[in-house]
Design an enzyme around this catalytic site. Structure first.
Site, PDB file in Angstrom:
ATOM      1  N   SER A  97     -11.692  -6.077   7.866  1.00 19.94           N
ATOM      2  CA  SER A  97     -11.024  -5.423   7.077  1.00 19.94           C
ATOM      3  C   SER A  97     -10.918  -5.702   4.942  1.00 19.94           C
ATOM      4  CB  SER A  97      -9.255  -4.565   7.252  1.00 19.94           C
ATOM      5  OG  SER A  97      -8.648  -3.973   6.927  1.00 19.94           O
ATOM      6  N   ASP A 227     -11.104   3.613  15.055  1.00 24.07           N
ATOM      7  CA  ASP A 227     -10.280   3.168  13.317  1.00 24.07           C
ATOM      8  C   ASP A 227     -10.159   4.472  12.386  1.00 24.07           C
ATOM      9  OD1 ASP A 227      -9.932   1.785  10.845  1.00 24.07           O
ATOM     10  OD2 ASP A 227     -11.011   0.627  11.317  1.00 24.07           O
ATOM     11  N   HIS A 256      -8.681  -0.124  14.936  1.00 24.71           N
ATOM     12  CA  HIS A 256      -9.085  -0.981  13.479  1.00 24.71           C
ATOM     13  C   HIS A 256      -9.061  -2.917  14.030  1.00 24.71           C
ATOM     14  CE1 HIS A 256      -9.685  -1.560   8.692  1.00 24.71           C
ATOM     15  NE2 HIS A 256      -7.663  -2.537   8.960  1.00 24.71           N
TER      16      HIS A 256
END
Length: 276
Positions: A97, A227, A256
């Site tokens: 991320s 995600d 995610h």
């Protein structure tokens, strides 16, 4: 475990486990988490014979709760300071991320010999925000909403995210892990609220286009097709086209936070890439 002090006086906490002459893997966590988010991967790769390193980004976890420097250039400079301190050579950098953005910026600027490969998972590059260069991204209103919720009640906000979209626990029939939710909240609340607030701008508005183009080492781009935080079509599918040696691997139905929900899938794929 240890700390380094950067040129602006910030203390960066890090873990460094395993044989010092083994190939290093450096893990970069997402917002607003800590090095602890990589516990599973740290143990897995340690047992595979690697040296494993993970740090708490400035303002996060056990590092200084900074009110300045909470942006990608400084994040990357902090990583450079850490890799210089540990004298890491031929390292593989793995980022999730926001940490994938940090990896992208660091690797693009790394000293020769420091990096051999990189892995970005559910990562924010090239840019999350809807812009003229990348239309179809998330509107600014989404990130303004993040900031408003963060200021209004960070403790509740840090429950809502892991209970819902981060791990896709909001999907019908999802196998919910209360431990993952609690651990996400624990890590988030360790950090500084000002640094977390600033980091929202860093992960949403930073354009990594030139960084991606500048990277010459092989990069594995991993992304869950479900995600809900960093939509795959505006991130991984675009990022891999900008890399000189990029490989895209996507995962139907995975969220995610798939490195935490499905480490038995993700870890072997990273290992195969490193050894391939």
């Amino acid at each position: 475990m240890g700390t380094i002090t950067t040129t602006d006086g910030t203390q960066i906490f890090y873990k460094d486990w395993g044989p010092k002459d083994a190939q290093p893997i450096v893990f970069h966590h997402g917002w607003p988490l800590t090095a602890d988010d990589w516990d599973n991967q740290m143990m897995f790769f340690l047992m595979e014979g690697f040296r494993v390193v993970a740090h708490d980004r400035r303002g996060h976890g056990r590092s200084s709760q900074t009110d300045t420097g909470n942006e990608m250039d400084t994040y990357a400079a902090d990583v450079a300071a850490l890799t210089d301190h540990l004298d890491l050579k031929g390292a593989v950098h793995v980022g999730h991320s926001t940490g994938g953005g940090e990896v992208t910026r660091y690797v693009a600027r790394a000293k020769p010999g420091r990096v051999s490969k990189a892995v970005i998972i559910g990562a924010v590059p090239p840019i999350m925000l809807d812009t003229p260069a990348y239309p179809g991204g998330l509107p600014m209103e989404v990130f303004d909403g993040f900031r408003a919720a963060h200021v209004a009640n960070r403790a509740q906000f840090f429950r809502d995210i892991p209970e819902g979209p981060f791990y896709s626990f909001n999907r019908p029939g999802a196998k919910v892990s209360q431990g993952l939710i609690d651990n996400w909240w624990r890590q988030g609340m360790m950090g500084g609220t000002k640094a977390h607030y600033d980091c929202i701008k860093a992960f949403s508005e930073t354009d990594f286009t030139e960084d991606l183009k500048a990277i010459t080492v092989p990069v594995l781009v991993m992304h869950g097709e479900d995600d809900q935080i960093v939509p795959i079509d505006h991130s991984a599918r675009l990022a891999v086209k900008l890399l000189k040696q990029g490989t895209l691997k996507t995962y139907p139905d995975l969220p995610h936070g798939m490195a935490s929900t499905h480490p038995e899938v993700i870890n072997p794929d990273i290992l195969a890439f490193i050894r391939g």
